[in-house]
Design a protein around this motif. Sequence first.
Motif, PDB file in Angstrom:
ATOM      1  N   UNK A  97       0.742  -1.188   0.190  1.00  0.00           N
ATOM      2  CA  UNK A  97       0.027   0.350   0.154  1.00  0.00           C
ATOM      3  C   UNK A  97       0.836   0.966  -0.010  1.00  0.00           C
ATOM      4  N   UNK A  98       0.388   2.304  -1.203  1.00  0.00           N
ATOM      5  CA  UNK A  98       1.284   3.783  -0.552  1.00  0.00           C
ATOM      6  C   UNK A  98       0.983   4.740  -0.066  1.00  0.00           C
ATOM      7  N   UNK A  99       1.810   4.674   0.868  1.00  0.00           N
ATOM      8  CA  UNK A  99       1.302   5.844   2.190  1.00  0.00           C
ATOM      9  C   UNK A  99       1.733   7.475   1.604  1.00  0.00           C
ATOM     10  N   UNK A 100       0.924   8.554   1.784  1.00  0.00           N
ATOM     11  CA  UNK A 100       0.468   9.823   1.234  1.00  0.00           C
ATOM     12  C   UNK A 100       2.033  10.264   2.112  1.00  0.00           C
ATOM     13  N   UNK A 101       2.017  11.636   1.239  1.00  0.00           N
ATOM     14  CA  UNK A 101       3.552  12.826   2.294  1.00  0.00           C
ATOM     15  C   UNK A 101       2.314  13.149   2.868  1.00  0.00           C
ATOM     16  N   UNK A 102       1.034  13.420   2.692  1.00  0.00           N
ATOM     17  CA  UNK A 102       0.779  13.953   4.542  1.00  0.00           C
ATOM     18  C   UNK A 102      -1.179  13.623   4.706  1.00  0.00           C
ATOM     19  N   UNK A 103      -0.962  13.931   5.799  1.00  0.00           N
ATOM     20  CA  UNK A 103      -2.046  13.656   5.675  1.00  0.00           C
ATOM     21  C   UNK A 103      -3.343  14.659   7.016  1.00  0.00           C
ATOM     22  N   UNK A 104      -4.749  14.797   6.630  1.00  0.00           N
ATOM     23  CA  UNK A 104      -4.965  15.141   7.425  1.00  0.00           C
ATOM     24  C   UNK A 104      -6.154  14.406   7.769  1.00  0.00           C
ATOM     25  N   UNK A 105      -5.452  15.926   9.552  1.00  0.00           N
ATOM     26  CA  UNK A 105      -6.325  15.572  11.024  1.00  0.00           C
ATOM     27  C   UNK A 105      -6.776  16.087  11.003  1.00  0.00           C
ATOM     28  N   UNK A 106      -8.420  15.976  11.522  1.00  0.00           N
ATOM     29  CA  UNK A 106      -9.638  16.869  11.832  1.00  0.00           C
ATOM     30  C   UNK A 106      -9.536  16.475  13.804  1.00  0.00           C
ATOM     31  N   UNK A 107     -10.039  17.391  14.241  1.00  0.00           N
ATOM     32  CA  UNK A 107      -9.998  17.278  15.838  1.00  0.00           C
ATOM     33  C   UNK A 107     -11.028  17.990  16.080  1.00  0.00           C
ATOM     34  N   UNK A 108     -12.020  17.276  16.742  1.00  0.00           N
ATOM     35  CA  UNK A 108     -13.571  18.357  16.538  1.00  0.00           C
ATOM     36  C   UNK A 108     -14.358  17.982  17.994  1.00  0.00           C
ATOM     37  N   UNK A 109     -14.126  18.912  18.538  1.00  0.00           N
ATOM     38  CA  UNK A 109     -15.038  19.228  19.982  1.00  0.00           C
ATOM     39  C   UNK A 109     -16.660  18.236  19.032  1.00  0.00           C
ATOM     40  N   UNK A 110     -17.574  17.787  20.669  1.00  0.00           N
ATOM     41  CA  UNK A 110     -18.471  17.670  20.479  1.00  0.00           C
ATOM     42  C   UNK A 110     -19.246  18.374  20.124  1.00  0.00           C
ATOM     43  N   UNK A 111     -18.730  19.627  20.869  1.00  0.00           N
ATOM     44  CA  UNK A 111     -20.427  20.062  21.195  1.00  0.00           C
ATOM     45  C   UNK A 111     -19.290  22.130  20.779  1.00  0.00           C
ATOM     46  N   UNK A 112     -18.406  22.313  21.245  1.00  0.00           N
ATOM     47  CA  UNK A 112     -18.196  23.412  20.418  1.00  0.00           C
ATOM     48  C   UNK A 112     -17.433  23.458  19.582  1.00  0.00           C
ATOM     49  N   UNK A 113     -18.225  24.383  18.279  1.00  0.00           N
ATOM     50  CA  UNK A 113     -16.817  24.254  17.158  1.00  0.00           C
ATOM     51  C   UNK A 113     -15.968  25.477  17.164  1.00  0.00           C
ATOM     52  N   UNK A 114     -16.017  26.229  17.601  1.00  0.00           N
ATOM     53  CA  UNK A 114     -14.598  27.434  18.152  1.00  0.00           C
ATOM     54  C   UNK A 114     -13.314  26.245  18.398  1.00  0.00           C
TER      55      UNK A 114
END
Length: 182
Positions: A97-114
Amino acid sequence: MSNPRMNSSAPAWYREPWPWLLMLGPALVIIAGVVTAYLAVVSNDGLVEDDYYKQGLTVNQRTVRDQRAAELGIEAELVMGGEGDRLRALLRAKEGGRLPETLNLGIAHPTRAGFDQKVTLRSEGGGVYAGGVLPFRGRWHITLEDDRQEWRLMGAWVTEQQPVFRLTTSAVAAAQGNSDRR
């Protein structure tokens, strides 16, 4: 015969504690109602999505990306380092499997989008990726995807309970089950 109510030696009603004690309950309810109304007007409800219809239309695309991660056998482990301001990911895939050069990580709070973060993790070689984050503690929804957005892994990370967070395709199925119940 004299009436006891007419006796001038009895204290006035407002000098007795019982009327005040009885009025205290309704007064507290009125104050709590005013505070609740103020908080409802001033605070932002981060749970309501403005584009819920568009999000509903993209459900099939998301499911395909989750299935693609399972086909490729992709798994990841996330570890916080430093003072909570660095994040490392160890990515594994099936043989060949090819591993990408970068990964996108999203860290989301369950109630506070800020408090949500979008972070790019850069490859350090050997399936190890690293990037800087704003320190976060508590329960967070994590999304990890490749730079081409062909696959993704999702899960819920409670940082105090899991110093190392493992994202697998089974975590994807669990996250989908939780989102179906909402």
